[in-house]
Design a protein around this motif. Structure first.
Motif, PDB file in Angstrom:
ATOM      1  N   VAL A  33       0.833  -1.205   0.000  1.00 34.37           N
ATOM      2  CA  VAL A  33       0.000   0.000   0.000  1.00 34.37           C
ATOM      3  C   VAL A  33       0.868   1.255   0.000  1.00 34.37           C
ATOM      4  O   VAL A  33       0.613   2.213  -0.748  1.00 34.37           O
ATOM      5  N   HIS A  34       1.928   1.268   0.814  1.00 37.35           N
ATOM      6  CA  HIS A  34       2.801   2.442   0.871  1.00 37.35           C
ATOM      7  C   HIS A  34       3.549   2.638  -0.445  1.00 37.35           C
ATOM      8  O   HIS A  34       3.701   3.777  -0.910  1.00 37.35           O
ATOM      9  N   GLY A  35       4.017   1.564  -1.038  1.00 35.53           N
ATOM     10  CA  GLY A  35       4.704   1.673  -2.326  1.00 35.53           C
ATOM     11  C   GLY A  35       3.764   2.120  -3.432  1.00 35.53           C
ATOM     12  O   GLY A  35       4.093   2.988  -4.254  1.00 35.53           O
ATOM     13  N   GLY A  75       1.939  10.433  -7.069  1.00 38.93           N
ATOM     14  CA  GLY A  75       2.940  11.199  -7.807  1.00 38.93           C
ATOM     15  C   GLY A  75       4.336  10.932  -7.296  1.00 38.93           C
ATOM     16  O   GLY A  75       4.740  11.506  -6.279  1.00 38.93           O
ATOM     17  N   ILE A  76       5.043  10.085  -7.993  1.00 34.27           N
ATOM     18  CA  ILE A  76       6.400   9.713  -7.580  1.00 34.27           C
ATOM     19  C   ILE A  76       7.320  10.939  -7.583  1.00 34.27           C
ATOM     20  O   ILE A  76       8.291  10.986  -6.850  1.00 34.27           O
ATOM     21  N   GLY A  77       6.958  11.947  -8.387  1.00 35.26           N
ATOM     22  CA  GLY A  77       7.761  13.172  -8.412  1.00 35.26           C
ATOM     23  C   GLY A  77       7.843  13.844  -7.055  1.00 35.26           C
ATOM     24  O   GLY A  77       8.877  14.420  -6.700  1.00 35.26           O
ATOM     25  N   HIS A  78       6.771  13.771  -6.284  1.00 36.69           N
ATOM     26  CA  HIS A  78       6.775  14.342  -4.927  1.00 36.69           C
ATOM     27  C   HIS A  78       7.761  13.579  -4.042  1.00 36.69           C
ATOM     28  O   HIS A  78       8.464  14.181  -3.229  1.00 36.69           O
ATOM     29  N   VAL A  79       7.794  12.275  -4.217  1.00 38.46           N
ATOM     30  CA  VAL A  79       8.705  11.448  -3.419  1.00 38.46           C
ATOM     31  C   VAL A  79      10.149  11.719  -3.847  1.00 38.46           C
ATOM     32  O   VAL A  79      11.042  11.828  -3.000  1.00 38.46           O
ATOM     33  N   VAL A  80      10.362  11.867  -5.149  1.00 32.84           N
ATOM     34  CA  VAL A  80      11.695  12.213  -5.648  1.00 32.84           C
ATOM     35  C   VAL A  80      12.155  13.530  -5.024  1.00 32.84           C
ATOM     36  O   VAL A  80      13.286  13.640  -4.540  1.00 32.84           O
ATOM     37  N   GLY A  81      11.279  14.524  -5.014  1.00 32.30           N
ATOM     38  CA  GLY A  81      11.612  15.815  -4.410  1.00 32.30           C
ATOM     39  C   GLY A  81      11.911  15.696  -2.926  1.00 32.30           C
ATOM     40  O   GLY A  81      12.854  16.332  -2.419  1.00 32.30           O
ATOM     41  N   PHE A  82      11.131  14.890  -2.220  1.00 33.04           N
ATOM     42  CA  PHE A  82      11.364  14.681  -0.796  1.00 33.04           C
ATOM     43  C   PHE A  82      12.727  14.028  -0.569  1.00 33.04           C
ATOM     44  O   PHE A  82      13.497  14.452   0.298  1.00 33.04           O
ATOM     45  N   PHE A  83      13.028  12.997  -1.358  1.00 33.25           N
ATOM     46  CA  PHE A  83      14.329  12.328  -1.230  1.00 33.25           C
ATOM     47  C   PHE A  83      15.456  13.324  -1.490  1.00 33.25           C
ATOM     48  O   PHE A  83      16.440  13.359  -0.750  1.00 33.25           O
ATOM     49  N   ASN A  84      15.320  14.131  -2.546  1.00 31.83           N
ATOM     50  CA  ASN A  84      16.349  15.129  -2.852  1.00 31.83           C
ATOM     51  C   ASN A  84      16.526  16.100  -1.690  1.00 31.83           C
ATOM     52  O   ASN A  84      17.658  16.490  -1.370  1.00 31.83           O
ATOM     53  N   SER A  85      15.428  16.489  -1.036  1.00 33.85           N
ATOM     54  CA  SER A  85      15.518  17.423   0.090  1.00 33.85           C
ATOM     55  C   SER A  85      16.268  16.826   1.279  1.00 33.85           C
ATOM     56  O   SER A  85      16.800  17.563   2.109  1.00 33.85           O
ATOM     57  N   LEU A  86      16.294  15.507   1.340  1.00 33.24           N
ATOM     58  CA  LEU A  86      17.026  14.814   2.409  1.00 33.24           C
ATOM     59  C   LEU A  86      18.474  14.526   2.034  1.00 33.24           C
ATOM     60  O   LEU A  86      19.220  13.966   2.828  1.00 33.24           O
ATOM     61  N   PHE A 119       3.617   5.788  -6.016  1.00 34.30           N
ATOM     62  CA  PHE A 119       3.393   5.934  -7.453  1.00 34.30           C
ATOM     63  C   PHE A 119       2.080   6.661  -7.731  1.00 34.30           C
ATOM     64  O   PHE A 119       2.019   7.564  -8.557  1.00 34.30           O
ATOM     65  N   HIS A 120       1.033   6.277  -7.045  1.00 31.49           N
ATOM     66  CA  HIS A 120      -0.307   6.801  -7.307  1.00 31.49           C
ATOM     67  C   HIS A 120      -0.425   8.297  -7.000  1.00 31.49           C
ATOM     68  O   HIS A 120      -1.085   9.045  -7.729  1.00 31.49           O
TER      69      HIS A 120
END
Length: 131
Positions: free
Chosen positions: A22-24, A31-42, A28-29
């Motif tokens: 469900v978390h994975g 918007g993986i772009g938001h997760v990419v941005g979060f990872f970059n911020s870390l 994707f559902h």
């Protein structure tokens, strides 16, 4: 005859698999772009978001089916260690990393013990013994 230990391991395996799936899927559902941005911020390379989301979706399915339980659980344990130490630790236990810690402990338990009840891995092992 199935013992309580195997039933308990099955419950942990199913819940861990469903939770990670469900978390994975949500990564994707929503918007993986938001997760990419979060990872970059870390300070984590953005492509890692795709790796983690894919691991969580495919690993979740694998756990529910009982395929590679020990390997997938080990990968999930590293996933949770990363989440705790890069994103959640500063928030403290309550409202911070308690959920990830619980998933980490379940992952470690399954990595150490496995889960054979209603698992494709067990069926495969039986068919090899019969051959």
């Amino acid at each position: 005859m199935t013992n309580r230990y195997e039933i308990g391991s099955l419950i942990l395996r199913l819940m861990l698999g469903i939770t990670f799936f469900v978390h994975g899927f949500a990564k994707f559902h929503n918007g993986i772009g938001h997760v990419v941005g979060f990872f970059n911020s870390l300070g984590i390379p953005g492509f890692a978001a795709y790796v983690i989301a894919t691991l969580e979706v495919l690993g979740g399915i694998a756990l529910v089916l009982g395929i590679g339980t020990r390997i997938v659980s080990t990968l999930f344990a590293f996933d949770m260690l990363g989440a705790i130490f890069t994103a959640r630790l500063k928030a403290g236990f309550m409202g911070g990393y308690e959920f990830e810690l619980a998933l980490l402990v379940i992952s470690i338990s399954l990595a150490l013990t496995g889960s054979r009840f209603y698992a494709f891995d067990q069926l495969r092992a039986r068919s090899k013994q019969a051959a």
